[in-house]
Motif scaffolding. Structure first.
Motif, PDB file in Angstrom:
ATOM      1  N   THR A 106      21.182 -49.844  -8.781  1.00 33.77           N
ATOM      2  CA  THR A 106      22.109 -50.224  -9.847  1.00 33.77           C
ATOM      3  C   THR A 106      23.161 -49.147 -10.095  1.00 33.77           C
ATOM      4  O   THR A 106      24.319 -49.467 -10.358  1.00 33.77           O
ATOM      5  CB  THR A 106      21.376 -50.564 -11.159  1.00 33.77           C
ATOM      6  OG1 THR A 106      20.538 -49.473 -11.535  1.00 33.77           O
ATOM      7  CG2 THR A 106      20.569 -51.833 -11.027  1.00 33.77           C
ATOM      8  N   TYR A 134      25.561 -49.415  -7.246  1.00 29.55           N
ATOM      9  CA  TYR A 134      26.327 -50.645  -7.397  1.00 29.55           C
ATOM     10  C   TYR A 134      27.441 -50.473  -8.425  1.00 29.55           C
ATOM     11  O   TYR A 134      28.563 -50.954  -8.218  1.00 29.55           O
ATOM     12  CB  TYR A 134      25.440 -51.836  -7.795  1.00 29.55           C
ATOM     13  CG  TYR A 134      26.239 -53.110  -7.853  1.00 29.55           C
ATOM     14  CD1 TYR A 134      26.534 -53.806  -6.693  1.00 29.55           C
ATOM     15  CD2 TYR A 134      26.753 -53.582  -9.056  1.00 29.55           C
ATOM     16  CE1 TYR A 134      27.311 -54.956  -6.720  1.00 29.55           C
ATOM     17  CE2 TYR A 134      27.531 -54.726  -9.097  1.00 29.55           C
ATOM     18  CZ  TYR A 134      27.798 -55.411  -7.929  1.00 29.55           C
ATOM     19  OH  TYR A 134      28.575 -56.539  -7.968  1.00 29.55           O
ATOM     20  N   ASN A 166      29.006 -52.773  -0.216  1.00 25.65           N
ATOM     21  CA  ASN A 166      27.721 -53.310  -0.669  1.00 25.65           C
ATOM     22  C   ASN A 166      26.697 -53.391   0.458  1.00 25.65           C
ATOM     23  O   ASN A 166      25.539 -53.037   0.274  1.00 25.65           O
ATOM     24  CB  ASN A 166      27.917 -54.694  -1.304  1.00 25.65           C
ATOM     25  CG  ASN A 166      28.388 -54.600  -2.722  1.00 25.65           C
ATOM     26  OD1 ASN A 166      27.626 -54.309  -3.620  1.00 25.65           O
ATOM     27  ND2 ASN A 166      29.673 -54.832  -2.921  1.00 25.65           N
ATOM     28  N   TYR A 225      27.002 -58.794  -8.943  1.00 29.87           N
ATOM     29  CA  TYR A 225      25.734 -58.098  -8.673  1.00 29.87           C
ATOM     30  C   TYR A 225      24.610 -59.116  -8.514  1.00 29.87           C
ATOM     31  O   TYR A 225      23.817 -59.036  -7.573  1.00 29.87           O
ATOM     32  CB  TYR A 225      25.399 -57.109  -9.792  1.00 29.87           C
ATOM     33  CG  TYR A 225      24.060 -56.450  -9.585  1.00 29.87           C
ATOM     34  CD1 TYR A 225      23.920 -55.435  -8.645  1.00 29.87           C
ATOM     35  CD2 TYR A 225      22.936 -56.854 -10.281  1.00 29.87           C
ATOM     36  CE1 TYR A 225      22.694 -54.832  -8.412  1.00 29.87           C
ATOM     37  CE2 TYR A 225      21.709 -56.261 -10.062  1.00 29.87           C
ATOM     38  CZ  TYR A 225      21.590 -55.255  -9.136  1.00 29.87           C
ATOM     39  OH  TYR A 225      20.370 -54.672  -8.914  1.00 29.87           O
ATOM     40  N   LYS A 261      22.636 -59.492  -5.005  1.00 23.40           N
ATOM     41  CA  LYS A 261      21.227 -59.099  -4.951  1.00 23.40           C
ATOM     42  C   LYS A 261      20.306 -60.260  -4.573  1.00 23.40           C
ATOM     43  O   LYS A 261      19.417 -60.113  -3.749  1.00 23.40           O
ATOM     44  CB  LYS A 261      20.780 -58.515  -6.282  1.00 23.40           C
ATOM     45  CG  LYS A 261      19.326 -58.081  -6.258  1.00 23.40           C
ATOM     46  CD  LYS A 261      18.990 -57.221  -7.436  1.00 23.40           C
ATOM     47  CE  LYS A 261      17.542 -56.798  -7.442  1.00 23.40           C
ATOM     48  NZ  LYS A 261      17.197 -55.888  -6.380  1.00 23.40           N
TER      49      LYS A 261
END
Length: 153
Positions: free
Chosen positions: A19, A22, A67, A131, A135
């Motif tokens: 996180t 990210y 990412n 996100y 994910k």
């Protein structure tokens, strides 16, 4: 279990390497998006909705590689699998483009708010949406691979 322990467990679940990285990647991607958008709107004098689509394309392309390689530590496999992930990534991000375009149209065209302020506010919402999509939809295999690597050690 005490309230402090519950809070610590909750923080451990949401504040981790992934996180944090990210958020950093999201800030970088947002910078690509905002700078491109600003240049197109104010230097090139392009319509803000068209400028947003072009900025989105550049930012999403940048975001995919950041990412895949840095945030989710996705293992590169075959070209076919890589293209499949890339298509999933762009398709998932189309939703956030819709959120941005709709928000810009509503707040800039109809309510006459400042376009840069609206774009900045929408960026926060878009980072959270992206996100979740990344994910759980695009890079969900990356987590399994990382977990398996840790178990093997």
């Amino acid at each position: 279990m005490s309230m402090i322990m519950k809070l610590k467990n909750l923080m451990d679940k949401f504040i981790n390497r992934e996180t944090i990285v990210y958020v950093i990647a999201g800030v970088m991607t947002t910078a690509v998006n905002m700078v491109t958008y600003y240049i197109l709107c104010y230097w090139v004098r392009m319509d803000h909705l068209i400028a947003n689509i072009i900025a989105w394309i550049l930012a999403v392309t940048f975001a995919y590689f950041v990412n895949a390689g840095w945030v989710f530590r996705d293992k590169r496999t075959t070209i076919k699998e890589e293209l499949s992930k890339m298509v999933k990534f762009f398709l998932a991000r189309l939703f956030s483009l819709g959120v941005e375009e709709g928000g810009l149209f509503l707040f800039v065209n109809l309510l006459h708010f400042n376009n840069m302020a609206v774009k900045a506010g929408l960026a926060v919402i878009v980072i959270v949406i992206n996100y979740i999509w990344s994910k759980f939809y695009v890079f969900n295999n990356a987590q399994k691979v990382c977990s398996e690597e840790v178990k093997e050690r």
